[in-house]
Scaffold this active site. Structure first.
Site, mmCIF file in Angstrom:
data_model
loop_
_atom_site.group_PDB
_atom_site.id
_atom_site.type_symbol
_atom_site.label_atom_id
_atom_site.label_comp_id
_atom_site.label_asym_id
_atom_site.label_seq_id
_atom_site.Cartn_x
_atom_site.Cartn_y
_atom_site.Cartn_z
ATOM 1 N N ALA A 56 -90.268 -51.999 5.258
ATOM 2 C CA ALA A 56 -91.174 -52.214 6.393
ATOM 3 C C ALA A 56 -92.050 -50.991 6.640
ATOM 4 C CB ALA A 56 -90.370 -52.554 7.648
ATOM 5 N N GLU A 57 -91.442 -49.802 6.659
ATOM 6 C CA GLU A 57 -92.236 -48.600 6.922
ATOM 7 C C GLU A 57 -93.226 -48.340 5.798
ATOM 8 O OE1 GLU A 57 -92.146 -44.129 8.676
ATOM 9 O OE2 GLU A 57 -90.400 -45.408 8.870
ATOM 10 N N THR A 58 -92.826 -48.618 4.581
ATOM 11 C CA THR A 58 -93.728 -48.439 3.440
ATOM 12 C C THR A 58 -94.961 -49.322 3.583
ATOM 13 O OG1 THR A 58 -91.924 -47.839 1.947
ATOM 14 C CG2 THR A 58 -93.924 -48.716 0.933
#
Length: 134
Positions: A56-58
Site C-alpha cells: 500500500a505505501e509503495t
C-alpha cells in the site's frame, strides 16, 4: 502539478525487489501492482499484514511522486491499514486511488485484493510533497 510521464526508479536491491512487488501502472491518479503471497507470510502461513502495508505505501508513494512532478518527491507521513481477511497462496493486487492531490500533501486509498477479487486490506496513505533530495 506535472503532466510528465512517471519513470519508475530502479528497484534492484530495494524492499520492492525483496518482496517480489511488480508495478504495473503509475500516474498521479493512482497506481497498481502485484505481490506474491509466498515469501511474504507470517509464521502461520498467512499473508503478513506488514506486507500488505508495504504494498500500500509503495503504490501510494509512487502515485504521489507522479503527482508531485519533476524535481519533487513524496514521503509518507501517515499510513493506516485495516486487514479484512488474509491469503495463504497466490498473488495479491493493490490499487491506489487519489483521494486528495494538493500542493504539499497527497492522500491515496489503497485496496489490496486476492486472486479472486476479495478485499484483504483497505489502507490510506498521506504523503508530504517535498523537493527531491540532491
Amino acid at each position: 502539478m506535472s503532466d510528465n510521464p512517471f519513470v519508475l526508479p530502479p528497484t534492484v536491491d530495494t524492499l520492492l525487489h525483496r518482496m517480489g512487488i511488480e508495478i504495473t501502472h503509475v500516474d498521479a491518479d493512482g497506481a497498481t501492482g502485484t505481490m506474491p503471497v509466498a515469501g511474504n507470510t507470517q509464521p502461520y502461513g498467512l499473508l503478513h499484514g506488514g506486507a500488505s502495508a508495504v504494498l500500500a505505501e509503495t503504490l501510494g508513494s509512487l502515485a504521489a511522486t507522479a503527482h508531485a512532478g519533476v524535481g519533487r518527491a513524496a514521503v509518507g507521513i501517515e499510513l493506516n491499514a485495516t486487514h479484512h481477511r488474509s491469503a495463504r497462496a497466490g498473488t495479491v493486487t493493490g490499487t491506489a486511488r487519489a483521494l486528495h492531490r494538493g500542493r504539499s500533501l497527497a492522500t491515496y486509498e489503497v485496496v489490496v485484493e486476492d486472486d479472486e477479487g476479495r478485499r484483504l486490506c483497505t489502507a490510506r496513505l498521506t504523503c508530504m510533497l517535498i523537493d527531491a533530495p540532491a
